[in-house]
Design an enzyme around this catalytic site. Sequence first.
Site, PDB file in Angstrom:
ATOM      1  N   ASP A   1     -11.518   2.948   4.042  1.00  8.60           N
ATOM      2  CA  ASP A   1     -11.886   1.529   3.968  1.00  8.60           C
ATOM      3  C   ASP A   1     -13.402   1.349   3.891  1.00  8.60           C
ATOM      4  OD1 ASP A   1     -10.048  -0.485   3.738  1.00  8.60           O
ATOM      5  OD2 ASP A   1      -9.527  -0.549   5.861  1.00  8.60           O
TER       6      ASP A   1
ATOM      7  N   LYS B   1       0.850  -1.201   0.000  1.00 10.03           N
ATOM      8  CA  LYS B   1       0.000   0.000   0.000  1.00 10.03           C
ATOM      9  C   LYS B   1       0.876   1.237   0.000  1.00 10.03           C
ATOM     10  CE  LYS B   1      -3.870  -2.270   2.247  1.00 10.03           C
ATOM     11  NZ  LYS B   1      -4.471  -2.706   3.491  1.00 10.03           N
TER      12      LYS B   1
ATOM     13  N   GLN C   1      -5.062  -1.365   9.648  1.00 12.12           N
ATOM     14  CA  GLN C   1      -4.938  -2.706   9.065  1.00 12.12           C
ATOM     15  C   GLN C   1      -5.571  -3.744   9.996  1.00 12.12           C
ATOM     16  OE1 GLN C   1      -3.530  -3.402   5.942  1.00 12.12           O
ATOM     17  NE2 GLN C   1      -4.295  -5.468   6.308  1.00 12.12           N
TER      18      GLN C   1
END
Length: 296
Positions: free
Chosen positions: A121, A54, A98
């Site tokens: 997200d 990422k 995460q």
Amino acid sequence: MTAHIIDGQALAMQLRSRVAGHVARLKEKHGLTPGLAVVLVGDDPASELYVRNKRRQTIEAGMTSVEHKLPTETSQADLLALIEQLNCNPEIHGILVQLPLPKHLNANLVIDAIDPAKDVDGFHISNVGLLGTGQDAMVPCTPLGCLMLLRGHLGDLAGLEAVIVGRSNIVGKPMAQLLLNESCTVTIAHSRTRDLATICRRADILVAAVGRPEMIPGDWIKAGATVIDVGINRIVRGGKRQLAGDVDFSSAAGIAGAITPVPGGVGPMTIACLLANTVTACCRSHALPPPDGLTL
Ligand code: NDP
């Protein structure tokens, strides 16, 4: 029949290049650089690899990447304090924590602490609610990537019979919502579903998000169906470690009309959509119109 292979790598590359173009224009016209903060708690090797990828792709797209790597024993209060600090930082437009988090941390509380406008997200309940009511939301990256692949291959999805195997908050449920918004007729299957094979066989679009290697064989697939395989499973075959999807690719490719490979299908689209969501969040936070081709 031999299925068309939907090349997620190629589509993700196109999306990343559109993202980079928008980033360059934001810098030039508005003096803005989209910034993404990624928070990693603990030292799970798979999570570390995702975070590295990422970060690399965020920088390649011309954006600011900030990484916070915290020890496994980080307390809930310290993690929430970091999120509050990122919420208040005007140079950060996207925050990603995460998952999975170590067991002593409450992921729901952590996600709900993220400013919904920075929730790239799309897991915050505000964004879940917006998506569920057909309004502008931050859309979770993996289902967004799947929808882009489906639209790219099929065009208009209205009226198609869609079956999603898996009902997680991260993939299955938002995928169902997106396909419902596209006017598909949607069925969500899960571990308690009866006669999964028959349900899968009626799908024009079959999305597999289970986490069980090669669980769906070719004879569960309707001839000509479009199969999106979200699963990423680590297996050993012939003494070699490799990745496998949730669909048995070799038998499915003989009957499906189109199928995503693993790797090289959904995976690359997920990160590209994260970058796209960060640019969208940056534009929205400065009351700029949403960039073309990055969102729905
Ligand atoms: P979860 O474990 O959260 O959910 C799995 C779902 O599959 C559950 O709803 C479960 O049902 C269902 N399920 C399990 N066994 C069966 C079965 N035998 N028959 C039918 N349904 C079953 O997984 P995620 O949604 O997070 O991830 C799914 C897969 O996608 C994983 O392989 C993951 O690695 C991959 N993934 C890939 C991404 C990418 O970028 N390509 C991103 C995110 C995930 P129940 O609810 O009843 O338990």
